[in-house]
Design a protein around this motif. Sequence first.
Motif, mmCIF file in Angstrom:
data_model
loop_
_atom_site.group_PDB
_atom_site.id
_atom_site.type_symbol
_atom_site.label_atom_id
_atom_site.label_comp_id
_atom_site.label_asym_id
_atom_site.label_seq_id
_atom_site.Cartn_x
_atom_site.Cartn_y
_atom_site.Cartn_z
ATOM 1 N N UNK A 213 0.793 -8.075 -32.812
ATOM 2 C CA UNK A 213 0.580 -7.498 -31.861
ATOM 3 C C UNK A 213 -0.662 -6.776 -31.723
ATOM 4 N N UNK A 214 -1.720 -7.147 -32.661
ATOM 5 C CA UNK A 214 -3.014 -6.529 -32.437
ATOM 6 C C UNK A 214 -3.294 -5.737 -33.816
ATOM 7 N N UNK A 215 -4.218 -4.913 -33.801
ATOM 8 C CA UNK A 215 -4.850 -4.155 -35.036
ATOM 9 C C UNK A 215 -4.357 -2.804 -35.077
ATOM 10 N N UNK A 216 -3.652 -2.254 -35.780
ATOM 11 C CA UNK A 216 -3.277 -1.028 -36.179
ATOM 12 C C UNK A 216 -4.338 -0.274 -37.088
#
Length: 248
Positions: A25-28
């Motif tokens: 879902x993207x970069x944390x």
Amino acid sequence: MSLAAIESDQAVEFRDVSRSYDGSTGTIHALRDVTLSIGRGEIVAVTGPSGSGKTTLLNLMIGLDRPTAGEVITLGRSLNALRERQLTAFRAGSVGLVFQDPHLLPGLTALENVVVARLPWRSRRELVTEARALLVAVGLDARMDFPPAKLSGGERQRVGVARALLGSPPLLLADEPTGNLDDETTQDLVALLRELQERFSLTLVLATHDQTVSGAADRIVHLVGGTVRDGSDHEVAAMGSPSAGDVL
Ligand SMILES: Nc1ncnc2c1ncn2[C@@H]1O[C@H](COP(=O)(O)OP(=O)(O)OP(=O)(O)O)[C@@H](O)[C@H]1O
Ligand SMILES: [Mg+2]
């Protein structure tokens, strides 16, 4: 690469440290651009809401995790440069860890649980002598031969503290050490940690949601969304205890 120390009077230094994770879902961004110093012999509380990066910060301090950017220097060693095997040796000799749950082995006594910890290069006899002294130091003189099931939660946590101090590490990290304890037991454990810090000249870093714990620190580093909140990194005495809203 040797384990030779570089000059530093700080126990821990973070220089522009970030840790991010790439997910579906993207970069944390667990930590972003954190710069901080912890002096030798200091007691520092790391506070902040769940998910703000406290555990990530502690893991990076001792090379249990590696930064995606920046440099971590702990006890005069630049951890980025060390291989896994060197990091393991570094932790075994220099770092004690206390967790929310000490995960004691049920089939062993309190004493055996302290000795079993690590330091395979030392003789068992020597370790047993040291472990006994540590169990006395944490107030468990009369409980050394008890299995975990016959100890209270506070007593089990004291065994965990004694285990962490085996081998006299100069740096003690505790991640939510009072998370399973009631208020009174929390106060007792905090008093004990302060006493041990002074007695063994420890640098003590505590990640916590508990104001009793953070209130006992010399300094609070408050994380929000992976960054150190401006103005949080200063002495507790100067700012007073954090308000209830600060510690979620
Ligand atoms: N291995 C991982 N993979 C992906 N994301 C991670 C990983 N470890 C931590 N994170 C994320 O990084 C952020 C910080 O996590 P961290 O465990 O450091 O928070 P924390 O402040 O210790 O929280 P808590 O108070 O709940 O213990 C969170 O958003 C978390 O989901
Ligand atoms: Mg955590």
